[in-house]
Scaffold this active site. Sequence first.
Site, PDB file in Angstrom:
ATOM      1  N   ILE A  67       4.536  -1.073  -1.009  1.00 46.97           N
ATOM      2  CA  ILE A  67       3.431  -0.907  -0.101  1.00 46.97           C
ATOM      3  C   ILE A  67       3.366  -0.028   0.958  1.00 46.97           C
ATOM      4  O   ILE A  67       4.259  -0.514   1.926  1.00 46.97           O
ATOM      5  CB  ILE A  67       2.439  -1.915  -0.032  1.00 46.97           C
ATOM      6  CG1 ILE A  67       2.426  -2.943  -1.128  1.00 46.97           C
ATOM      7  CG2 ILE A  67       1.018  -1.652   0.544  1.00 46.97           C
ATOM      8  CD1 ILE A  67       1.550  -2.464  -2.151  1.00 46.97           C
ATOM      9  N   GLY A 320      -7.162  -0.522  -3.708  1.00 44.32           N
ATOM     10  CA  GLY A 320      -5.763   0.054  -3.613  1.00 44.32           C
ATOM     11  C   GLY A 320      -4.632  -1.179  -3.460  1.00 44.32           C
ATOM     12  O   GLY A 320      -4.715  -2.044  -4.280  1.00 44.32           O
ATOM     13  N   GLU A 321      -3.800  -0.910  -2.635  1.00 40.74           N
ATOM     14  CA  GLU A 321      -2.692  -1.757  -2.594  1.00 40.74           C
ATOM     15  C   GLU A 321      -1.611  -1.864  -3.619  1.00 40.74           C
ATOM     16  O   GLU A 321      -0.867  -2.920  -3.828  1.00 40.74           O
ATOM     17  CB  GLU A 321      -3.376  -3.086  -2.141  1.00 40.74           C
ATOM     18  CG  GLU A 321      -3.948  -3.272  -0.882  1.00 40.74           C
ATOM     19  CD  GLU A 321      -4.467  -4.607  -0.899  1.00 40.74           C
ATOM     20  OE1 GLU A 321      -3.867  -5.612  -1.411  1.00 40.74           O
ATOM     21  OE2 GLU A 321      -5.299  -5.083   0.048  1.00 40.74           O
ATOM     22  N   GLY A 322      -1.875  -1.011  -4.730  1.00 45.23           N
ATOM     23  CA  GLY A 322      -1.323  -1.105  -6.037  1.00 45.23           C
ATOM     24  C   GLY A 322      -2.102  -2.132  -6.834  1.00 45.23           C
ATOM     25  O   GLY A 322      -1.118  -2.710  -7.836  1.00 45.23           O
TER      26      GLY A 322
END
Length: 360
Positions: A67, A320-322
Site C-alpha cells: 500500500i 481503494g487500498e488494494g
Amino acid sequence: MTRPVALSWLDEPLATPNQEMGQLAQIRQTQLTKPPGSLGRLEEIAIQLAALQNTPQPCVERAHIAIFAGDHGVAAENVSAFPQSVTSEMIRNFAHGGGAINVLARALGASLEIINLGTVHDTQSLANVRHYHLGPGTANFIHEPAMTWNQLSQALHAGYEAIERAQQNNKHLFIGGEMGIGNTTSAAALACLLLNEQPGLLTGSGTGLDDHGIAHKINVISQALSFHSSHINSPLDALRCVGGFEIAALAGAYIHGAQAGLPMLIDGFISTVAALTAEYISPGCKHWFIYSHRSTELGHSRVLKALNAEPLIALDMRLGEGSGAAITLNLLRMACQLHNEMATFSEAQVAQKNSITIQP
C-alpha cells in the site's frame, strides 16, 4: 526534457509470457471432467497464469500486497469530502492493523507492507511503516508541476523496490494499493492527459462528493489541464505534472513487475490509472496485469476500455487500498486449484461427449 539518468531502468526489457505453456493449459482445460468452457473466466485465469508463471500448475498462494500512501497539494482546492489529515490517520490505522486491507491480508495469509512516500503530517514514529520522505505531499498542480523530476524518480523507484522485495520472498503475485486524500482528482487529471479526454467523463465522487462537489472537482481538473497540457510531451511528463507520489510508485511497481515476470492483480480506479500510465511508459506491461474489479468511480470503465480490460467482478466497491484486488485473489486461487486438481476424462474414466452425425 530528456529522461533523467536515474530513470534508465524504465528502458529495461519486459519479460515475455510463455504462450506455449498457455496453450498446454488450454489443452488441459479441454480434458478436465466438465463441458468445455463451463467454468467460464476461471478457465481463462488459469490459462493466463500458466503462461505468466511458465508452469503447467499455476499458483497464487503466496501473495504480496504493498500500500503506497502520499498527500496531494491539490487537496488545498477542497476536492475531497475528507480533510487531508485523514491520509496520515489512515496510515496509522494500517500500521495498527485496523484497515480493510489489513483484515483482507490476514484472511488471505498475504504479506502486507505500508509505504509512506510523503505526507503533511509526520508518521515517522509509526512502526510497521516504510518511510521515503519525498516531501510533505505533492505540490498543488493547478499552479505548478506536482513533482520535481527527482521526486518522480524516487517515487517510481519505490515501486521498483516493492517488486524486488516480493521477488526476494518468492511471491507468486503482487497487489498494489493506495491511500491519499485528493488522489482521485490526481488520477482523473492524469487519465484525461493520457487519453485526451474531458474531465467530465472521468471525474467521479471520490470519497463521497455531492453533485456540487463533483462540479467543483471537474473545474479544478480543467484548470490543471489548461495550465499543463501545452508543455507535456510524454506519459512521464503527465505523471510528473499531475500525478501523485503513490500513483507514480504504483506505476513503477507495475513496470518493474512486468520486467521481472511477476503477475499483478490490479485494483480499482486509481490503480488502473497507474496501470495505464505504466503501459504508456513501457508498452507491453499490460500482459502481466489481471484486472480484479469494476469500481463505481465514474472514470474507471473508460480507463479499463483503453487497456482493453475486463475485470473479474463488480461489487460496487470504491474503497481503494488494494481491497477489490484482495477480495478477487480467492477467485484466482480457486481457478488454479480447479485447473491443477480436477481429474481428466481419462483419469476418471468418464466418457466424453459423442460426436453426433445427423443423417440426411
